[in-house]
Each structure stands twice: as structure tokens, then as C-alpha cells.
Motif scaffolding. Structure first.
Motif, PDB file in Angstrom:
ATOM      1  N   PHE A  45       0.838  -1.207   0.000  1.00 53.12           N
ATOM      2  CA  PHE A  45       0.000   0.000   0.000  1.00 53.12           C
ATOM      3  C   PHE A  45       0.869   1.252   0.000  1.00 53.12           C
ATOM      4  CE2 PHE A  45      -2.836  -3.116   2.084  1.00 53.12           C
ATOM      5  CZ  PHE A  45      -3.842  -3.091   1.148  1.00 53.12           C
ATOM      6  N   ARG A  46       1.591   1.451  -1.087  1.00 54.71           N
ATOM      7  CA  ARG A  46       2.379   2.655  -1.240  1.00 54.71           C
ATOM      8  C   ARG A  46       1.793   3.483  -2.368  1.00 54.71           C
ATOM      9  NH1 ARG A  46       8.482   1.140  -2.015  1.00 54.71           N
ATOM     10  NH2 ARG A  46       7.501   0.036  -3.709  1.00 54.71           N
ATOM     11  N   GLY A  47       2.049   4.734  -2.337  1.00 54.92           N
ATOM     12  CA  GLY A  47       1.589   5.578  -3.420  1.00 54.92           C
ATOM     13  C   GLY A  47       1.044   6.880  -2.888  1.00 54.92           C
ATOM     14  N   PRO A  48       1.021   7.879  -3.746  1.00 51.24           N
ATOM     15  CA  PRO A  48       0.570   9.192  -3.287  1.00 51.24           C
ATOM     16  C   PRO A  48      -0.933   9.266  -3.035  1.00 51.24           C
ATOM     17  CG  PRO A  48       1.061   9.233  -5.626  1.00 51.24           C
ATOM     18  CD  PRO A  48       1.456   7.881  -5.127  1.00 51.24           C
ATOM     19  N   ARG A  49      -1.700   8.493  -3.762  1.00 50.09           N
ATOM     20  CA  ARG A  49      -3.155   8.581  -3.625  1.00 50.09           C
ATOM     21  C   ARG A  49      -3.739   7.209  -3.330  1.00 50.09           C
ATOM     22  NH1 ARG A  49      -5.333  13.029  -7.795  1.00 50.09           N
ATOM     23  NH2 ARG A  49      -3.569  14.428  -7.630  1.00 50.09           N
ATOM     24  N   LEU A  50      -4.011   6.981  -2.085  1.00 54.90           N
ATOM     25  CA  LEU A  50      -4.645   5.738  -1.679  1.00 54.90           C
ATOM     26  C   LEU A  50      -6.103   6.020  -1.361  1.00 54.90           C
ATOM     27  CD1 LEU A  50      -1.987   4.230   0.752  1.00 54.90           C
ATOM     28  CD2 LEU A  50      -2.496   3.490  -1.561  1.00 54.90           C
ATOM     29  N   GLY A  51      -6.945   5.062  -1.670  1.00 52.05           N
ATOM     30  CA  GLY A  51      -8.348   5.208  -1.320  1.00 52.05           C
ATOM     31  C   GLY A  51      -8.545   5.051   0.179  1.00 52.05           C
ATOM     32  N   ILE A  52      -9.743   5.321   0.631  1.00 49.54           N
ATOM     33  CA  ILE A  52     -10.039   5.242   2.062  1.00 49.54           C
ATOM     34  C   ILE A  52      -9.842   3.819   2.573  1.00 49.54           C
ATOM     35  CG2 ILE A  52     -11.863   5.477   3.781  1.00 49.54           C
ATOM     36  CD1 ILE A  52     -12.972   7.762   2.046  1.00 49.54           C
ATOM     37  N   GLU A  53     -10.290   2.831   1.808  1.00 50.45           N
ATOM     38  CA  GLU A  53     -10.130   1.443   2.230  1.00 50.45           C
ATOM     39  C   GLU A  53      -8.661   1.043   2.262  1.00 50.45           C
ATOM     40  OE1 GLU A  53     -12.134   2.210  -0.413  1.00 50.45           O
ATOM     41  OE2 GLU A  53     -14.091   2.070   0.559  1.00 50.45           O
ATOM     42  N   ASP A  54      -7.890   1.500   1.258  1.00 51.67           N
ATOM     43  CA  ASP A  54      -6.465   1.182   1.220  1.00 51.67           C
ATOM     44  C   ASP A  54      -5.726   1.834   2.384  1.00 51.67           C
ATOM     45  OD1 ASP A  54      -6.787  -0.343  -1.030  1.00 51.67           O
ATOM     46  OD2 ASP A  54      -6.176   1.237  -2.425  1.00 51.67           O
ATOM     47  N   GLN A  55      -6.101   3.061   2.740  1.00 56.72           N
ATOM     48  CA  GLN A  55      -5.484   3.727   3.893  1.00 56.72           C
ATOM     49  C   GLN A  55      -5.781   2.957   5.174  1.00 56.72           C
ATOM     50  OE1 GLN A  55      -6.904   7.734   3.893  1.00 56.72           O
ATOM     51  NE2 GLN A  55      -5.597   8.366   2.188  1.00 56.72           N
ATOM     52  N   ALA A  56      -7.012   2.490   5.302  1.00 57.64           N
ATOM     53  CA  ALA A  56      -7.387   1.722   6.492  1.00 57.64           C
ATOM     54  C   ALA A  56      -6.621   0.401   6.546  1.00 57.64           C
ATOM     55  CB  ALA A  56      -8.891   1.477   6.508  1.00 57.64           C
ATOM     56  N   ASP A  57      -6.477  -0.256   5.397  1.00 57.93           N
ATOM     57  CA  ASP A  57      -5.720  -1.512   5.349  1.00 57.93           C
ATOM     58  C   ASP A  57      -4.250  -1.276   5.679  1.00 57.93           C
ATOM     59  OD1 ASP A  57      -7.981  -2.918   4.706  1.00 57.93           O
ATOM     60  OD2 ASP A  57      -7.572  -2.949   2.549  1.00 57.93           O
ATOM     61  N   ARG A  58      -3.690  -0.162   5.195  1.00 59.45           N
ATOM     62  CA  ARG A  58      -2.290   0.158   5.497  1.00 59.45           C
ATOM     63  C   ARG A  58      -2.114   0.429   6.993  1.00 59.45           C
ATOM     64  NH1 ARG A  58       1.539   4.292   5.802  1.00 59.45           N
ATOM     65  NH2 ARG A  58       3.476   3.778   4.749  1.00 59.45           N
ATOM     66  N   LEU A  60      -3.938  -0.757   9.390  1.00 57.40           N
ATOM     67  CA  LEU A  60      -4.078  -2.045  10.073  1.00 57.40           C
ATOM     68  C   LEU A  60      -2.780  -2.849   9.984  1.00 57.40           C
ATOM     69  CD1 LEU A  60      -5.915  -4.083  11.535  1.00 57.40           C
ATOM     70  CD2 LEU A  60      -6.506  -4.974   9.283  1.00 57.40           C
ATOM     71  N   ALA A  61      -2.165  -2.858   8.797  1.00 56.95           N
ATOM     72  CA  ALA A  61      -0.896  -3.571   8.630  1.00 56.95           C
ATOM     73  C   ALA A  61       0.200  -2.934   9.478  1.00 56.95           C
ATOM     74  CB  ALA A  61      -0.493  -3.587   7.155  1.00 56.95           C
ATOM     75  N   LEU A  62       0.219  -1.601   9.568  1.00 57.80           N
ATOM     76  CA  LEU A  62       1.204  -0.927  10.409  1.00 57.80           C
ATOM     77  C   LEU A  62       1.011  -1.264  11.882  1.00 57.80           C
ATOM     78  CD1 LEU A  62       1.439   2.600   8.755  1.00 57.80           C
ATOM     79  CD2 LEU A  62       3.272   0.899   8.952  1.00 57.80           C
ATOM     80  N   SER A  63      -0.236  -1.378  12.319  1.00 58.54           N
ATOM     81  CA  SER A  63      -0.474  -1.721  13.721  1.00 58.54           C
ATOM     82  C   SER A  63      -0.073  -3.165  14.001  1.00 58.54           C
ATOM     83  CB  SER A  63      -1.932  -1.487  14.097  1.00 58.54           C
ATOM     84  OG  SER A  63      -2.778  -2.407  13.454  1.00 58.54           O
ATOM     85  N   GLU A  64      -0.318  -4.072  13.046  1.00 59.83           N
ATOM     86  CA  GLU A  64       0.111  -5.464  13.215  1.00 59.83           C
ATOM     87  C   GLU A  64       1.629  -5.558  13.241  1.00 59.83           C
ATOM     88  OE1 GLU A  64      -1.764  -7.544  10.048  1.00 59.83           O
ATOM     89  OE2 GLU A  64      -3.744  -7.468  10.988  1.00 59.83           O
ATOM     90  N   LEU A  65       2.290  -4.765  12.407  1.00 60.27           N
ATOM     91  CA  LEU A  65       3.749  -4.741  12.387  1.00 60.27           C
ATOM     92  C   LEU A  65       4.291  -4.215  13.712  1.00 60.27           C
ATOM     93  CD1 LEU A  65       6.422  -5.057  10.844  1.00 60.27           C
ATOM     94  CD2 LEU A  65       6.072  -2.743   9.960  1.00 60.27           C
TER      95      LEU A  65
END
Length: 87
Positions: A45-58, A60-65
Motif C-alpha cells: 500500500f504505497r503511493g501518493p493517492r490511496l483510497g479510504i479502504e487502502d489507507q485503512a488496510d495500510r 491495520l498492517a502498520l499496527s500489526e507490524l
């Protein structure tokens, strides 16, 4: 004299990896696996423009990490996994 950044990573044979895994507590192995999976998700989930769902998934992955890294750092500080690291 060798520089550590010039060393080439050598694959570990399966038997040696099994011996290392047998000496490591199960919750540390699980945390290492979780951290590796979460770091892969963060890189996805990298990139300048992420959708709302992609931001939420990112997030979540950061919190798991972060959760997995907390367990790894408590065992040994050099086990911490970073999203951009090759290890």
C-alpha cells in the motif's frame, strides 16, 4: 578487513534453519512471521493517492507490524522488522 555492507547473504540450509527454530520460543517465531507478513502488506500500500479502504488496510498492517515488533524487540532489539528492509 571486510565491510558489513559488502557481505553477500548466503541461504541457510533447511536443517540449520530447523535447529535455529527449535532453539527459539514459539511466540517469537510467530511474531517474526507476523512481522514479515505485515511488512509485506505495508509495502503493498504505497503511493501518493490511496483510497479510504487502502489507507485503512495500510494502518491495520502498520499496527500489526508494531505489535509483532514489540514482541521481537523485547526478545532481542535486532530482530525488529522494518517495511523497507531486505531482511
Amino acid at each position: 578487513m571486510t565491510a558489513s555492507h559488502l557481505l553477500v547473504p548466503v541461504p541457510i540450509p533447511d536443517r540449520i534453519a530447523a535447529l535455529i527454530g527449535a532453539c527459539t520460543p514459539a511466540h517469537i517465531l510467530q511474531a517474526e512471521f507476523d512481522a514479515d507478513c505485515a511488512a509485506r502488506e505495508v509495502r503493498r500500500f504505497r503511493g501518493p493517492r490511496l483510497g479510504i479502504e487502502d489507507q485503512a488496510d495500510r494502518e491495520l498492517a502498520l499496527s500489526e507490524l508494531a505489535r509483532a515488533n514489540k514482541v521481537l524487540a523485547a526478545h532481542h532489539p535486532r530482530l525488529v522488522v522494518r517495511p523497507g528492509s531486505a531482511w
